[in-house]
Design a protein around this motif. Structure first.
Motif, PDB file in Angstrom:
ATOM      1  N   VAL A   5       0.776  -1.387  -0.002  1.00 48.49           N
ATOM      2  CA  VAL A   5       0.120   0.003  -0.115  1.00 48.49           C
ATOM      3  C   VAL A   5       0.919   1.187   0.092  1.00 48.49           C
ATOM      4  O   VAL A   5       1.628   1.389   1.072  1.00 48.49           O
ATOM      5  CB  VAL A   5      -0.998  -0.206   1.176  1.00 48.49           C
ATOM      6  N   GLU A   6       0.702   2.211  -1.268  1.00 50.49           N
ATOM      7  CA  GLU A   6       1.375   3.216  -1.151  1.00 50.49           C
ATOM      8  C   GLU A   6       0.838   4.462  -0.393  1.00 50.49           C
ATOM      9  O   GLU A   6      -0.419   4.342  -0.338  1.00 50.49           O
ATOM     10  CB  GLU A   6       1.877   3.767  -2.653  1.00 50.49           C
ATOM     11  N   SER A   7       1.594   5.346  -0.031  1.00 49.91           N
ATOM     12  CA  SER A   7       0.949   6.827   0.599  1.00 49.91           C
ATOM     13  C   SER A   7       2.117   7.778   0.522  1.00 49.91           C
ATOM     14  O   SER A   7       3.070   7.461  -0.072  1.00 49.91           O
ATOM     15  CB  SER A   7       0.633   6.305   2.268  1.00 49.91           C
ATOM     16  N   GLY A   8       1.699   9.092   0.436  1.00 47.41           N
ATOM     17  CA  GLY A   8       2.617  10.104   0.450  1.00 47.41           C
ATOM     18  C   GLY A   8       2.456  11.024  -0.941  1.00 47.41           C
ATOM     19  O   GLY A   8       3.246  11.583  -1.104  1.00 47.41           O
ATOM     20  N   GLY A   9       1.667  10.443  -1.890  1.00 48.64           N
ATOM     21  CA  GLY A   9       1.255  11.415  -3.109  1.00 48.64           C
ATOM     22  C   GLY A   9       0.643  12.409  -2.811  1.00 48.64           C
ATOM     23  O   GLY A   9       0.267  12.838  -1.663  1.00 48.64           O
ATOM     24  N   GLY A  10       0.484  13.354  -3.903  1.00 48.97           N
ATOM     25  CA  GLY A  10      -0.258  14.443  -3.714  1.00 48.97           C
ATOM     26  C   GLY A  10       0.125  15.482  -4.813  1.00 48.97           C
ATOM     27  O   GLY A  10       0.794  15.279  -5.814  1.00 48.97           O
ATOM     28  N   LEU A  11      -0.068  16.708  -4.397  1.00 47.15           N
ATOM     29  CA  LEU A  11      -0.141  17.891  -5.257  1.00 47.15           C
ATOM     30  C   LEU A  11       1.212  18.687  -4.628  1.00 47.15           C
ATOM     31  O   LEU A  11       1.030  19.187  -3.358  1.00 47.15           O
ATOM     32  CB  LEU A  11      -1.146  18.651  -5.409  1.00 47.15           C
ATOM     33  N   VAL A  12       2.045  19.002  -5.590  1.00 47.69           N
ATOM     34  CA  VAL A  12       3.318  19.797  -5.077  1.00 47.69           C
ATOM     35  C   VAL A  12       3.709  20.883  -6.138  1.00 47.69           C
ATOM     36  O   VAL A  12       3.612  20.459  -7.535  1.00 47.69           O
ATOM     37  CB  VAL A  12       4.340  18.838  -4.536  1.00 47.69           C
ATOM     38  N   GLN A  13       4.461  21.965  -5.679  1.00 44.27           N
ATOM     39  CA  GLN A  13       4.842  23.003  -6.726  1.00 44.27           C
ATOM     40  C   GLN A  13       6.150  22.580  -7.318  1.00 44.27           C
ATOM     41  O   GLN A  13       6.915  21.647  -6.475  1.00 44.27           O
ATOM     42  CB  GLN A  13       4.949  24.345  -6.063  1.00 44.27           C
ATOM     43  N   ALA A  14       6.442  22.846  -8.461  1.00 48.86           N
ATOM     44  CA  ALA A  14       7.580  22.573  -8.892  1.00 48.86           C
ATOM     45  C   ALA A  14       9.051  22.956  -7.910  1.00 48.86           C
ATOM     46  O   ALA A  14       8.768  24.126  -7.385  1.00 48.86           O
ATOM     47  CB  ALA A  14       7.862  23.159 -10.390  1.00 48.86           C
ATOM     48  N   GLY A  15       9.610  21.965  -8.004  1.00 48.03           N
ATOM     49  CA  GLY A  15      10.967  22.442  -7.006  1.00 48.03           C
ATOM     50  C   GLY A  15      10.656  21.687  -5.583  1.00 48.03           C
ATOM     51  O   GLY A  15      11.772  22.049  -4.850  1.00 48.03           O
ATOM     52  N   GLY A  16       9.367  21.280  -5.178  1.00 48.33           N
ATOM     53  CA  GLY A  16       9.183  20.719  -4.147  1.00 48.33           C
ATOM     54  C   GLY A  16       9.364  19.392  -3.973  1.00 48.33           C
ATOM     55  O   GLY A  16      10.104  18.695  -4.822  1.00 48.33           O
ATOM     56  N   SER A  17       9.299  18.812  -2.775  1.00 48.60           N
ATOM     57  CA  SER A  17       9.421  17.389  -2.433  1.00 48.60           C
ATOM     58  C   SER A  17       8.425  16.526  -1.717  1.00 48.60           C
ATOM     59  O   SER A  17       7.437  17.141  -1.200  1.00 48.60           O
ATOM     60  CB  SER A  17      10.696  17.425  -1.327  1.00 48.60           C
ATOM     61  N   LEU A  18       8.542  15.422  -2.214  1.00 47.93           N
ATOM     62  CA  LEU A  18       7.651  14.458  -1.582  1.00 47.93           C
ATOM     63  C   LEU A  18       8.182  13.032  -1.236  1.00 47.93           C
ATOM     64  O   LEU A  18       9.240  12.741  -1.887  1.00 47.93           O
ATOM     65  CB  LEU A  18       6.371  14.179  -2.568  1.00 47.93           C
TER      66      LEU A  18
END
Length: 115
Positions: A5-18
């Protein structure tokens, strides 16, 4: 059979981190630590591509497009695989999948990088 089961995805601005996580269950620890782990991604209209690999000895390899930005790691005690993604770019937008031993797959998680 193993479940992932994956988690931690989402929407981020360019240059950001996940940081993506992939928790594995229904598998013994020795099988987890003795297997090759992979992260794949698939963008709309594209084929699924291999992003990162972690082999049992600990060596890693990456697609040229993510080298020096992404890092794959694992916590054997927690049977969890990670993908740290830094300096994200819009072209990293895709559904990301964890894979164990080229056989077991997570359900996929969306990563969207806004420009």
């Amino acid at each position: 059979q193993a479940q992932m089961v994956e988690s931690g995805g989402g929407l981020v601005q360019a240059g950001g981190s996940l940081r993506l996580s992939c928790r594995t269950s229904r598998i013994i620890t020795s099988t987890f630590s003795g297997s090759t782990h992979n992260w794949y991604r698939q963008a709309p209209g594209n084929e699924r591509e291999l992003v990162a690999t972690l082999i049992p000895g600990g060596a890693t390899s990456y697609a040229d497009s993510v080298k020096d930005r992404f890092t794959v790691s694992r916590d054997t005690a927690r049977k969890t695989l990670f993908l740290q993604m830094n300096n994200l770019k819009p072209e990293d937008t895709a559904v990301y999948y964890c894979n164990l031993a080229s056989h077991y797959w997570g359900q996929g998680i969306q990563v969207t990088v806004a420009s």
